[in-house]
Design an enzyme around this catalytic site. Sequence first.
Site, PDB file in Angstrom:
ATOM      1  N   LYS A 137       0.850  -1.198   0.000  1.00 50.63           N
ATOM      2  CA  LYS A 137       0.000   0.000   0.000  1.00 50.63           C
ATOM      3  C   LYS A 137       0.882   1.242   0.000  1.00 50.63           C
ATOM      4  O   LYS A 137       1.753   1.391   0.848  1.00 50.63           O
ATOM      5  CB  LYS A 137      -0.890  -0.020   1.245  1.00 50.63           C
ATOM      6  N   THR A 159      -8.222   8.493   9.033  1.00 47.77           N
ATOM      7  CA  THR A 159      -7.839   7.267   8.330  1.00 47.77           C
ATOM      8  C   THR A 159      -7.491   6.153   9.317  1.00 47.77           C
ATOM      9  O   THR A 159      -6.812   5.199   8.960  1.00 47.77           O
ATOM     10  CB  THR A 159      -6.620   7.527   7.420  1.00 47.77           C
ATOM     11  N   GLY A 185      -7.520   2.904  11.097  1.00 49.98           N
ATOM     12  CA  GLY A 185      -8.078   1.579  10.795  1.00 49.98           C
ATOM     13  C   GLY A 185      -8.187   1.234   9.324  1.00 49.98           C
ATOM     14  O   GLY A 185      -8.774   0.202   8.978  1.00 49.98           O
ATOM     15  N   THR A 186      -7.609   2.050   8.456  1.00 56.39           N
ATOM     16  CA  THR A 186      -7.738   1.753   7.021  1.00 56.39           C
ATOM     17  C   THR A 186      -7.037   0.435   6.650  1.00 56.39           C
ATOM     18  O   THR A 186      -7.529  -0.312   5.801  1.00 56.39           O
ATOM     19  CB  THR A 186      -7.163   2.889   6.142  1.00 56.39           C
ATOM     20  N   GLY A 187      -5.898   0.154   7.301  1.00 61.18           N
ATOM     21  CA  GLY A 187      -5.162  -1.082   6.991  1.00 61.18           C
ATOM     22  C   GLY A 187      -5.955  -2.319   7.387  1.00 61.18           C
ATOM     23  O   GLY A 187      -6.059  -3.281   6.607  1.00 61.18           O
ATOM     24  N   CYS A 188      -6.536  -2.278   8.597  1.00 65.31           N
ATOM     25  CA  CYS A 188      -7.352  -3.401   9.076  1.00 65.31           C
ATOM     26  C   CYS A 188      -8.555  -3.582   8.153  1.00 65.31           C
ATOM     27  O   CYS A 188      -8.909  -4.696   7.750  1.00 65.31           O
ATOM     28  CB  CYS A 188      -7.872  -3.125  10.489  1.00 65.31           C
TER      29      CYS A 188
HETATM   30  O1  PXL Z   1      -4.213  -0.307  12.318  1.00 66.31           O
HETATM   31  C1  PXL Z   1      -3.360  -1.109  13.028  1.00 66.31           C
HETATM   32  C2  PXL Z   1      -3.978  -1.670  14.260  1.00 66.31           C
HETATM   33  C3  PXL Z   1      -4.198  -3.013  14.344  1.00 66.31           C
HETATM   34  N1  PXL Z   1      -4.741  -3.614  15.431  1.00 66.31           N
HETATM   35  C4  PXL Z   1      -5.095  -2.883  16.498  1.00 66.31           C
HETATM   36  C5  PXL Z   1      -4.915  -1.518  16.478  1.00 66.31           C
HETATM   37  C6  PXL Z   1      -4.347  -0.877  15.339  1.00 66.31           C
HETATM   38  C7  PXL Z   1      -4.161   0.561  15.312  1.00 66.31           C
HETATM   39  O2  PXL Z   1      -4.517   1.291  16.169  1.00 66.31           O
HETATM   40  O3  PXL Z   1      -5.293  -0.813  17.538  1.00 66.31           O
HETATM   41  C8  PXL Z   1      -5.676  -3.563  17.682  1.00 66.31           C
END
Ligand code: PXL
Length: 270
Positions: free
Chosen positions: A176, A208, A210-213
């Site tokens: 990404k 943004t 949590g965009t990766g999750c």
């Molecule tokens: O976005 C990465 C991430 C993954 N998992 C947890 C998070 C975060 C970012 O804050 O809290 C539990």
Amino acid sequence: MKIKSKILIIAGSDSSGGAGIQADIKTATCLGSYAMTAITAVTVQNTNGVKSVVPIPANEIYNQIIYTTKDIKPDAIKIGMLHSTQVIKKVLNSLDTIKIKKIILDPVMVAKGGSKLINDQAIQYMKKKLLKKTFLVTPNLPEAEILAGVKISKIDDMIFAANKLVQLGAKNVLIKGGHLRSKNVVDIFLNKNEKKIFYNKRLYTKNTHGTGCTLSTAITSFLSCGKTIKKSCELGIKYVNSAIITNPNLGKGHGPVNHLNSIQLNKNFR
Ligand code: PXL
């Protein structure tokens, strides 16, 4: 609508609801998948940052995975935050037992505010052992630099790093490019035979979190419904883009995106 697929999510909890397992469940649900979870850690956080991280014991993570999936078999698995080598070892053991091939790894390393969510030894273990088991890995630029061991400052470097991750055993790679200084956001999808470059207009917003999750779970959901991995990446990127554009602007820091962007309430519930 009917449930289209079942997925298992192995990830950490984000009390603010924008990232981690909360984002994963919302994403899977809004895309038609039934979400099961194995929680790896409990974080205390809000949109301003992470206050604390409490790891769940590795054995309990293993038990959540095994006990849940021997009853309901998932069509695909998404893996997020894994904080230690011990946890990765146990997750690997469980993956060997449940024999699901569609495994998507988001190699979570640092939260938006800069808090580390994995230790350095575990990163090396992930690189050596877990990459080989993954059908798709979805690093951002800093994560790709660490896993591939190369500096990335342009698109060619991203392609080079993606190839490196394929050599390390990942079947498919999506790097990404949000962190790259470029007018458009460039994401690189690549495997042994194919390459696709996704170009999207850069969206200027602080919201943004949590965009990766969200992206990795959206891809998992599409893949679990039978779409190809390339198509799943394309649709996942589209879902995240819509989620950012329609973000609800919550909190004082990096706010969450709008996971609901894909759905409309049935008239019975309006
Ligand atoms: O976005 C990465 C991430 C993954 N998992 C947890 C998070 C975060 C970012 O804050 O809290 C539990």
